[in-house]
Design a protein around this motif. Structure first.
Motif, short mmCIF file in Angstrom:
data_model
loop_
_atom_site.label_atom_id
_atom_site.label_comp_id
_atom_site.label_asym_id
_atom_site.label_seq_id
_atom_site.Cartn_x
_atom_site.Cartn_y
_atom_site.Cartn_z
N PHE A 1 0.43 -1.58 -0.36
CA PHE A 1 0.24 0.03 0.12
C PHE A 1 0.64 1.41 0.09
CE2 PHE A 1 -2.44 -2.96 2.68
CZ PHE A 1 -3.21 -3.50 1.87
N TYR A 2 2.37 1.13 0.52
CA TYR A 2 2.55 2.10 -0.07
C TYR A 2 3.73 1.88 -0.51
CZ TYR A 2 1.43 3.82 4.47
OH TYR A 2 0.86 4.52 5.84
N ASN A 3 4.36 1.07 -1.30
CA ASN A 3 5.27 0.95 -2.41
C ASN A 3 4.51 -0.77 -3.48
OD1 ASN A 3 7.27 0.62 0.64
ND2 ASN A 3 7.73 2.75 -1.27
N LYS A 4 4.87 -0.31 -4.42
CA LYS A 4 5.03 -1.42 -5.66
C LYS A 4 5.95 -2.75 -5.19
CE LYS A 4 3.82 1.65 -9.49
NZ LYS A 4 4.33 1.83 -10.92
N GLY A 5 5.20 -3.17 -5.49
CA GLY A 5 5.75 -4.96 -5.10
C GLY A 5 7.20 -5.51 -6.13
N ILE A 6 8.26 -6.62 -5.66
CA ILE A 6 9.14 -6.36 -6.41
C ILE A 6 8.84 -7.70 -7.39
CG2 ILE A 6 11.78 -6.54 -6.59
CD1 ILE A 6 11.09 -3.98 -5.86
N SER A 7 8.91 -7.61 -8.71
CA SER A 7 8.88 -9.26 -9.17
C SER A 7 10.24 -10.30 -9.76
CB SER A 7 8.37 -8.15 -10.89
OG SER A 7 6.94 -8.13 -10.55
N ILE A 8 9.63 -11.24 -9.10
CA ILE A 8 10.46 -12.31 -8.55
C ILE A 8 10.60 -14.03 -9.43
CG2 ILE A 8 12.65 -13.08 -7.26
CD1 ILE A 8 12.50 -11.09 -5.42
N GLY A 9 11.01 -13.86 -10.73
CA GLY A 9 10.41 -14.57 -11.00
C GLY A 9 9.11 -14.70 -11.72
N GLU A 10 7.92 -15.34 -11.21
CA GLU A 10 6.38 -15.28 -11.49
C GLU A 10 5.62 -15.04 -10.28
OE1 GLU A 10 5.22 -19.07 -12.17
OE2 GLU A 10 6.43 -19.83 -14.34
N LYS A 11 6.98 -14.38 -9.20
CA LYS A 11 5.80 -13.37 -7.89
C LYS A 11 5.78 -12.14 -7.83
CE LYS A 11 5.72 -17.91 -5.02
NZ LYS A 11 6.01 -18.42 -3.94
N THR A 12 4.81 -11.60 -7.60
CA THR A 12 5.67 -10.08 -7.22
C THR A 12 5.26 -9.59 -5.16
OG1 THR A 12 4.46 -9.16 -9.02
CG2 THR A 12 4.67 -7.53 -7.25
#
Length: 291
Positions: free
Chosen positions: A137-148
């Motif tokens: 809710f404050y930052n964008k998630g980080i994409s690693i492989g097929e996951k965020t």
């Protein structure tokens, strides 16, 4: 040398206490002495700096923080370049040799996983460090492989579970809650050296991020930790009889006892945060599900 572990909780701006505490811990141990380590959120960056011998650099970055006004850490630093600059400064080309567990949250699949940074290649560690401080809710998630992935501290802020599952002689745990937690059960709890820091009104709720407050926390973290550890290790770091007696004495002196069982905490916090049920909790070894 005894078998020991180290745990650092999340704490936003209170992470400055951890820098001071780790500086004191470094007077008693080498980073390699800790077989099993875990940390959450800002504690991940501080722990990583300690394990890669970049603690001096991390301290300089912390003490350079001086945002204008009375802005809070969560609405200022999280949206500034401070955390990214910290990662850039402390990143190491060397692989982590300790078992170093970090909780990361996969919101879309409603899963909290503990990733072992020992099994992550140095050229990939940057993404995992960024995920560890990506607050939902404050930052964008980080994409690693097929996951965020996001900061897992919103679900498990004191990630002691991956460390306690191993047969260690004792564990040093740094956290900021106002409770003297009984972690998991009495048997485990009697082996935990707890380093806690009061919610001093000089620094409100994690926190005003001006230079004076940061310096205060770093210095207080160092002096309090050194005092406690000097007492507990008065007869050396291998004398378990003395260490356990000192832990018991310290626990008796602290009020506000509360049982903390990781499984209960994870489910409760997941429900509070996302109004969803945690489907499973597991340990990841190098990105591969283990158990």
């Amino acid at each position: 040398m005894k078998h020991i572990g180290l745990v650092l909780s999340g704490g936003m701006g209170k992470g400055a206490y951890q820098v001071g505490a780790l500086t004191a811990i470094d007077e008693f141990f080498r980073p390699s002495d800790f077989e099993y380590v875990s940390a959450a959120s800002i504690g991940v960056l501080n722990t990583y700096a300690y394990l890669t011998n970049k603690l001096t650099e991390a301290k300089k970055i912390w003490e350079s923080v001086n945002l204008k006004g009375e802005k809070r850490f969560i609405t200022s630093v999280l949206k500034s370049s401070f955390l990214q600059d910290t990662i850039t400064t402390i990143i190491s080309k060397e692989a982590i040799t300790n078992n170093f567990y970090v909780p990361l949250l996969d919101l879309s699949n409603r899963e909290l996983d503990y990733y072992n940074f020992k099994d992550i290649a140095p050229m990939e560690i940057d993404s995992y460090l960024r995920a560890s401080i990506a607050m939902p809710f404050y930052n964008k998630g980080i994409s690693i492989g097929e996951k965020t992935l996001y900061d897992g501290a919103v679900v498990d802020n004191i990630p002691i579970f991956p460390v306690l599952r191993n047969d260690l002689d004792y564990v040093i745990c740094i956290y900021f809650d106002d409770f003297n937690y009984i972690f998991e059960d009495d048997s485990a709890d009697n082996r935990i050296i707890k380093l806690t820091f009061p919610d001093d009104k000089i620094i409100s709720n994690s926190i005003n991020v001006n230079h004076n407050a940061i310096v205060y926390m770093v210095n207080e973290g160092y002096s309090r930790t050194r005092k406690i550890l000097s007492d507990i290790f008065s007869n050396g770091t291998d004398d378990l009889e003395t260490i356990y007696r000192k832990i018991e004495q310290n626990n008796l002196l602290e009020p506000n006892k509360k049982i903390r069982i990781t499984g209960d905490v994870v489910v409760t916090n997941m429900n509070k945060m996302a109004k969803k049920i945690l489907r499973n909790k597991r340990i990841l070894e190098g990105g591969i599900i283990n158990g």
